[in-house]
Design a protein around this motif. Structure first.
Motif, PDB file in Angstrom:
ATOM      1  N   ALA A 184     -16.154  78.333  -1.737  1.00 14.29           N
ATOM      2  CA  ALA A 184     -17.122  79.285  -1.182  1.00 14.29           C
ATOM      3  C   ALA A 184     -17.194  80.556  -2.020  1.00 14.29           C
ATOM      4  CB  ALA A 184     -16.751  79.617   0.264  1.00 14.29           C
TER       5      ALA A 184
ATOM      6  N   ASP B  60     -15.379  76.660   2.400  1.00 13.88           N
ATOM      7  CA  ASP B  60     -14.297  77.633   2.541  1.00 13.88           C
ATOM      8  C   ASP B  60     -12.965  77.061   2.058  1.00 13.88           C
ATOM      9  OD1 ASP B  60     -12.435  79.540   3.362  1.00 13.88           O
ATOM     10  OD2 ASP B  60     -13.529  80.013   5.198  1.00 13.88           O
TER      11      ASP B  60
ATOM     12  N   THR C 234     -21.426  79.949   5.593  1.00 18.85           N
ATOM     13  CA  THR C 234     -20.392  80.110   4.567  1.00 18.85           C
ATOM     14  C   THR C 234     -20.785  81.161   3.542  1.00 18.85           C
ATOM     15  OG1 THR C 234     -19.773  77.779   4.827  1.00 18.85           O
ATOM     16  CG2 THR C 234     -19.001  78.897   2.846  1.00 18.85           C
TER      17      THR C 234
ATOM     18  N   ARG D  25     -24.599  75.359   7.864  1.00 18.16           N
ATOM     19  CA  ARG D  25     -23.239  75.606   7.373  1.00 18.16           C
ATOM     20  C   ARG D  25     -23.277  76.366   6.055  1.00 18.16           C
ATOM     21  NH1 ARG D  25     -20.271  69.894   7.704  1.00 18.16           N
ATOM     22  NH2 ARG D  25     -18.475  71.110   7.042  1.00 18.16           N
TER      23      ARG D  25
END
Length: 494
Positions: free
Chosen positions: A457, A269, A102, A98
């Motif tokens: 992010a 995010d 991202t 992840r």
């Protein structure tokens, strides 16, 4: 006494001596860590400001997330090589994957050219992204499931000699092994967990082990792994720690020079994870939570032992036995998959196991909660779920581990911490019930403010972008006034 028994006793004594040495080093590290608090860091950090001299980013002592880099288009577009064992597939992704997704999507959005070297089975395909500068170079994984180092190195060399060479190389942990990485000076490796931290996790899991379970044998192997890491880590040019505590270990225990260790906290995010009261209420309605005064607790992630689900299950079980009215006063939402899912269902109808959720559904899940709980027993890395919950405006409760208390839950104003025991967790849960929704909402707002400031992010990507610009810049660029390794600290960051 046989030679075999003598050998076993000698090995055990040697292992005990090694653990004692590690403990002593850890104690010294902890004392140093405790004595130099965040305020101490900031005091040292701003000393150059008095002389009106820009700071040297390569010697920046704390997380780069605390700095405010420009949101303007980057001064130079980079060609970036990325090595990652697996690329995320829908909702089946761990923290490392992840992070890779991202970060590099954000960098691609900034205009950088990304080349991803990763593994792929013959029957899988990569998702399409709106950015044409996302380039995948898949390879069949080895029998053990790792990247084929010889193949990805060949692919890398081909790309590195066509059009133009890579400005910077980024590997997520050991996606690119040290045997290859040692020859690359413009390389940065992000560590999402190191063996020294994992020893702490193993000790915790041994302490919470039930008598009927077999004793773990991983401690001896892990101690040897620490020695191996201390030996080969220096072969990577630059190291990115994802928590302040991990950065401290890399500098003090692994003895990496400070100018090669950089702390950049994980980011999530912020366009997906944000406060949305309406979607939270709708999520509650759809899963059958009535409009009542009941508090809603939530957990997310893999439902496995090392994520702390044995102690969470037992704490809830004891609380329900101690007070039968609790099953009406609280709801527990569990997002994820794993062997502990079925056990949670046995606790009653108010414990709802939702399975693994897509990101958009996960965002609605966070907004449906009054508090997010992460009972992890893993002392390494920086769990994304805590950051997602904070950006969603929720207070967080987590295990009192150095990476969490040093970088995430730094004060009781934003959440709760507990020792990794059933008793400590149960007391913390009772504290939440005693505080009530009003106090939780205030803590959630403080958590959101910290999350927005550090864990977005865009914040993470800006820090990585500046690091990549710094380690990719040539001497002639610095001579021409483009030294990306120096940073003029604005007045509002004093």
């Amino acid at each position: 006494m046989t030679n075999g028994r003598l050998s076993i006793i000698f090995s055990f004594r040697r292992f005990c001596c090694f653990l004692f040495l590690l403990s002593a080093i850890s104690s010294i590290s902890f004392l140093c860590w405790s004595s130099c608090s965040h305020s101490c860091y900031l005091q040292n950090l701003f000393m150059p400001l008095e002389k009106n001299v820009p700071i040297d980013l390569l010697h920046f002592p704390t997380a780069w997330n605390h700095l405010s880099f420009s949101s303007n288009p980057p001064p130079k577009l980079l060609k970036i090589a990325v090595f990652v064992k697996k690329w995320p597939h829908r909702n089946l992704a761990g923290g490392l994957e992840r992070h890779a997704l991202t970060l590099h999507l954000a960098l691609a959005k900034r205009g950088h050219e990304i080349h991803i070297f990763t593994s792929s089975s013959s029957n899988s395909s990569f998702p399409s992204y709106p950015h044409m500068n996302m380039n995948f170079h898949p390879s069949k994984p080895t029998a053990a499931g790792y990247l084929d180092q010889a193949l990805i190195w060949k692919q890398f060399l081909i790309q590195n000699t066509t059009v133009k060479p890579f400005d910077v190389v980024h590997t997520e942990s050991v996606g690119l092994m040290h045997t290859r990485a040692r020859n690359i000076c413009n390389l940065a490796v992000s560590w999402h967990g190191i063996a020294y931290e994992t020893i702490h996790s193993d000790i915790i899991q041994e302490l919470v082990r039930s008598p009927e379970q077999p004793q773990a044998v991983a401690l001896t192997e892990r101690a040897i792994k620490v020695v191996e890491e201390v030996k080969f880590f220096p072969r990577y040019s630059h190291h990115v720690a994802t928590s302040d505590h991990a950065g401290d270990i890399l500098r003090r225990i692994y003895m990496i020079p400070e100018e090669r260790v950089h702390v950049i906290l994980n980011g999530v995010d912020e366009e997906i994870f944000k406060p949305d009261t309406a979607s939270g209420k709708d999520f509650r309605r759809k899963i059958g939570i009535p409009h009542s005064g009941a508090l809603v607790l939530g957990m997310a992630g893999r439902l496995v032992k090392d994520k702390g689900h044995p102690i969470m299950f037992e704490a809830l079980k004891q609380m329900f036995m101690e007070d039968v009215t609790l099953q009406k006063r609280i709801f527990v939402l569990v997002a994820g998959h794993g062997p502990w899912g079925d056990r949670y269902r046995d606790l009653g109808p108010n414990v709802l196991v939702l399975g693994a959720l897509e990101q958009t559904q996960l965002a609605r899940f966070y907004n449906a909660l009054d508090i997010f709980v992460n009972p992890t027993l893993r002392a390494q890395g920086l769990d994304h779920t805590l950051l997602e919950a904070m950006l969603s405006g929720k207070p967080v409760m987590a295990t009192r581990l150095a990476s969490i208390t040093g970088s995430v839950i730094i004060s009781p104003e934003m959440g709760f911490t507990f020792s990794p025991t059933v008793n400590s967790l149960r007391k913390a849960l009772y504290k939440v019930l005693g505080d009530g929704r009003g106090i939780l909402e205030k803590k959630g707002e403080v958590a959101r403010q910290r999350g927005s400031r550090l864990f977005a992010a865009t914040k993470m990507a800006a820090a990585y972008e500046r690091l990549f610009l710094c380690i990719s810049s040539e001497k002639k660029e610095r001579d021409n006034g483009h030294d990306y390794c120096r940073f003029p600290l604005p007045a509002d960051q004093e």
